[in-house]
Design a protein around this motif. Structure first.
Motif, short mmCIF file in Angstrom:
data_model
loop_
_atom_site.label_atom_id
_atom_site.label_comp_id
_atom_site.label_asym_id
_atom_site.label_seq_id
_atom_site.Cartn_x
_atom_site.Cartn_y
_atom_site.Cartn_z
N ASP A 103 -26.02 5.43 -34.94
CA ASP A 103 -27.39 5.51 -35.42
C ASP A 103 -28.32 6.25 -34.47
OD1 ASP A 103 -27.30 3.57 -33.47
OD2 ASP A 103 -28.46 2.07 -34.59
N GLU A 104 -27.79 6.74 -33.36
CA GLU A 104 -28.58 7.57 -32.46
C GLU A 104 -28.70 8.98 -33.05
OE1 GLU A 104 -30.23 6.94 -29.72
OE2 GLU A 104 -29.61 4.85 -29.42
N VAL A 105 -29.87 9.58 -32.90
CA VAL A 105 -30.10 10.94 -33.39
C VAL A 105 -30.14 11.87 -32.19
CG1 VAL A 105 -31.61 12.46 -34.73
CG2 VAL A 105 -31.46 10.01 -35.28
N THR A 106 -29.27 12.87 -32.19
CA THR A 106 -29.21 13.77 -31.04
C THR A 106 -30.18 14.94 -31.20
OG1 THR A 106 -27.55 15.33 -31.87
CG2 THR A 106 -26.74 13.26 -30.89
N VAL A 107 -30.44 15.59 -30.09
CA VAL A 107 -31.27 16.79 -30.11
C VAL A 107 -30.62 17.88 -30.94
CG1 VAL A 107 -30.29 17.77 -27.99
CG2 VAL A 107 -32.63 18.33 -28.63
N GLY A 108 -29.28 17.89 -30.99
CA GLY A 108 -28.59 18.84 -31.85
C GLY A 108 -28.94 18.64 -33.31
N GLN A 109 -28.99 17.37 -33.73
CA GLN A 109 -29.35 17.07 -35.12
C GLN A 109 -30.80 17.44 -35.40
OE1 GLN A 109 -27.00 15.58 -37.51
NE2 GLN A 109 -28.56 16.71 -38.65
N MET A 110 -31.67 17.16 -34.44
CA MET A 110 -33.09 17.46 -34.65
C MET A 110 -33.31 18.95 -34.82
SD MET A 110 -34.72 14.88 -31.81
CE MET A 110 -34.01 13.24 -31.58
N GLU A 135 -19.61 17.68 -33.74
CA GLU A 135 -19.79 18.22 -35.08
C GLU A 135 -20.31 17.17 -36.06
OE1 GLU A 135 -15.18 18.05 -34.54
OE2 GLU A 135 -16.98 18.19 -33.26
N ASP A 136 -20.21 15.88 -35.67
CA ASP A 136 -20.79 14.80 -36.47
C ASP A 136 -22.24 14.52 -36.10
OD1 ASP A 136 -18.16 14.38 -37.51
OD2 ASP A 136 -17.69 13.09 -35.80
N ARG A 137 -22.69 15.13 -35.00
CA ARG A 137 -23.99 14.79 -34.44
C ARG A 137 -24.96 15.98 -34.43
NH1 ARG A 137 -22.91 9.61 -32.40
NH2 ARG A 137 -25.11 9.31 -32.88
N GLY A 138 -24.76 16.91 -35.36
CA GLY A 138 -25.74 17.97 -35.55
C GLY A 138 -25.38 19.33 -35.00
N PHE A 139 -24.23 19.45 -34.34
CA PHE A 139 -23.85 20.74 -33.79
C PHE A 139 -22.99 21.49 -34.80
CE2 PHE A 139 -25.09 18.39 -30.04
CZ PHE A 139 -25.83 19.33 -29.34
N THR A 140 -23.43 22.70 -35.15
CA THR A 140 -22.77 23.46 -36.21
C THR A 140 -21.63 24.33 -35.71
OG1 THR A 140 -24.47 25.18 -35.97
CG2 THR A 140 -24.83 23.49 -37.65
N GLU A 141 -21.60 24.61 -34.43
CA GLU A 141 -20.51 25.36 -33.80
C GLU A 141 -20.08 24.59 -32.56
OE1 GLU A 141 -17.78 28.55 -32.90
OE2 GLU A 141 -18.80 27.89 -34.72
#
Length: 598
Positions: A103-110, A135-141
């Motif tokens: 449930d933590e939101v990373t800077v990558g997701q933001m 890749e589950d936490r907002g990083f697309t590459e």
């Protein structure tokens, strides 16, 4: 940033204008591993060669009183979420306590949600299975190694620092060259592609160097002839990082995006190997609650807003401040349901502003145990004072080496700092029981590879491949070997699951009871993990243990690579602890593959 891209993003309404940001800048964020404050020429080291980072420092706003956690995963979770380490479930580097809560939101997701391309390269160390992978936490590459370092248990089998194989968006791919060079090369491909497409990007370049084992190309070792082997390799790894920082900065300039790119360099904890040479007058290093364990360099360069000249900030800052600061600088909106433990330091970074910075308290602690312990290896900080381990008070303005405990002279300061810690602990303590669980049966990750790195137990599990090869028999004093570790898993759907027990990982293609020859060593001061001979274990049976109950038992067939069980599982939480029977008792299956069958 091209005018077309700016117009496009403005049309979508993805960015807001802040006091510093007229248009969305790119971000290149470089963080090295185990490099301390004193492991740079610009901070006074008389031996190390870091001309490119030194140049960056001379053209940046620098934080001279910036603090992180004393070890790697805990720093990374705070750095990427803006939350206290212990709040996120990450207070260790192994034992299931290095996985960032779902449930933590990373800077990558933001930044991804705001229209940025987001890339992660190198060391993640916040989980190797869904939903904890980058890749589950907002990083697309994503281009990374496994676990906390190359050759650790979750990493690709027999990896060393040269010519390894890595996870590229979930697929194992081979690479040529030294690991740091490879990670920067991949990041630079990403940067070039984004720039040529006119897309804003966030590139998180996280090296595993100079973390042990100490390996680097021979030409860097030769730069430090006359030093000990370990220092030559450690400093050589850092100089290699420095060269790559220089190459990346040149690329950004050549692409014409330097003015619109925020470039950050920092490190994840105090020095692991360099304190014996130079430590900027600080006490101790990695893992310590003293200043040398958690005060690290931080430089931010952004020409478009005037952050391109040396500007030193000596106010107390912390890794929890970085996410709110990047959002503030870029105008990216904070998720409505996220509250940060840190604060934006954007105004502090701006050399044009004079800021009356308020009094604040921050904490750095090093738990490195299964469950957090109050007051364990901690430093409470405010202004010039450091309260270490509840009872030692130091004034680092006059005593940077923390030699003189002045607690008896300032009981009122000690009381105030203890009161802050007590409030901090009381708020976080209820979250500690929220065990981070690996998901089974999720459609985005139907085949789950579990490794001993994430066993939850009191004693250290075999967290690197040298221990796996040696058939590490971790136990806690029992006369007969008993497997007391488990993986915390969450079954997300009712169904039938295949659970395959392995002594060696699948990519090795080795039989359960096979021995393996020692692998090839590589250039450096310490042995590669793969250079340890692989011992046979003499397993007779595999046993499926779930929630403390032995559900099934099967013999190990000659030449078999795995023992496989099929079982029905209902949605819910489980403790999965399969093991092999050997002559000494129970040996946990170092590798387990769980596959949903329906």
């Amino acid at each position: 940033m091209t005018s077309i891209c700016r117009l496009f993003l403005a049309t979508l309404g993805l960015f807001i204008s802040g006091p510093l940001a007229a248009a969305p800048p790119n971000i290149v964020f470089v963080i090295s591993d185990d490099q301390g404050y004193g492991d740079l020429g610009c901070t006074g080291n008389p031996i190390i060669k870091t001309p490119h980072i030194d140049q960056l420092a001379s053209e940046s706003t620098g934080l001279s009183d910036y603090h992180v956690a004393p070890t790697c995963s805990p720093t990374r979770c705070s750095l990427l979420t803006g939350h206290w380490t212990n709040r996120t479930g990450v207070w260790h580097t192994i034992m299931g306590r290095s996985m960032l809560r779902e449930d933590e939101v990373t800077v990558g997701q933001m930044f991804s949600d705001a229209g940025y391309e987001t890339g992660m390269f190198g060391k993640w160390h916040l989980g190797d299975n869904y939903p904890y992978r980058p890749e589950d936490r907002g990083f697309t590459e994503v281009y990374r190694h496994g676990g906390g370092g190359i050759g650790q248990t979750p990493d690709v089998w027999d990896n060393a620092y040269f010519d390894g194989s890595y996870f590229h968006n979930g697929e194992i791919v081979p690479a040529k060259g030294f690991c740091t060079d490879v990670f920067f090369q991949q990041a630079n491909v990403f940067i070039r592609k984004c720039a040529e497409q006119g897309k804003p990007f966030f590139a998180y370049i996280s090296t595993n160097a100079p973390h042990k084992p100490l390996h680097c190309p021979p030409k860097y070792l030769k730069m430090y002839e006359g030093q000990s082997d370990s220092i030559a390799a450690f400093y050589g790894m850092i100089t290699n990082i420095d060269d790559n920082v220089g190459k990346t900065r040149r690329l950004i300039k050549d692409l014409g995006i330097a003015d619109d790119t925020i470039f950050v360099f920092t490190t994840d904890n105090g020095t692991a190997s360099g304190a014996k040479i130079y430590n900027a007058g600080m006490r101790a290093g990695k893992g310590s609650p003293y200043e040398g364990g958690h005060r690290v360099p931080f430089f931010l360069h952004w020409p478009a807003v005037g952050m391109n000249k040396r500007h030193d900030v000596n106010e107390l800052t912390h890794a929890v401040d970085i996410v709110p600061t990047l959002l503030d600088l870029t105008g990216v909106k904070k998720p409505a349901d996220v509250e940060f433990d840190g604060v934006s330091i954007a105004d502090l970074l701006d050399p044009k502003k004079q800021i009356d910075w308020p009094k604040r308290f921050v904490i750095s602690d090093s738990q490195r145990v299964r469950d957090p312990v109050k007051w364990r290896s901690c430093s409470v900080m405010t202004g010039k004072y450091r309260l270490v381990n509840r009872k030692e008070l130091y004034d680092v303005s006059s005593d940077p080496g923390q030699k003189n405990n002045i607690a008896d002279q300032h009981p009122e300061i000690v009381a105030e700092m203890r009161a802050f810690y007590e409030q901090w602990w009381a708020e976080l303590e209820p979250t500690f029981a929220r065990t981070t669980e690996i998901h089974l049966g999720h459609p985005l990750h139907p085949v789950v590879n579990l490794t001993a790195h994430d066993w939850i137990q009191k004693v250290y599990p075999p967290w690197h491949q040298g221990s796996i090869r040696a058939a590490d028999r971790t136990q806690d004093g029992a006369e007969k070997l008993v497997h007391r570790g488990h993986w915390a898993v969450k079954v997300v759907r009712d169904g039938k699951f295949q659970i395959s027990l392995r002594r060696w990982p699948a990519e090795s293609a080795a039989a359960i009871n096979a021995s393996l020859p020692a692998g090839e060593d590589v250039s450096g001061a310490t042995a590669a993990f793969r250079s340890v001979p692989g011992n046979a274990i003499g397993a007779t049976h595999g046993v499926l243990r779930i929630d403390g109950e032995d559900l099934d038992r099967k013999p190990v067939q000659e030449g078999a690579q795995e023992v496989t069980f099929v079982t029905d599982l209902k949605r819910g939480s489980y403790q999965l602890a399969p093991f092999f029977e050997i002559s000494e008792g129970e040996l946990g299956a170092y590798y387990v593959i769980v596959t949903g069958l329906d």
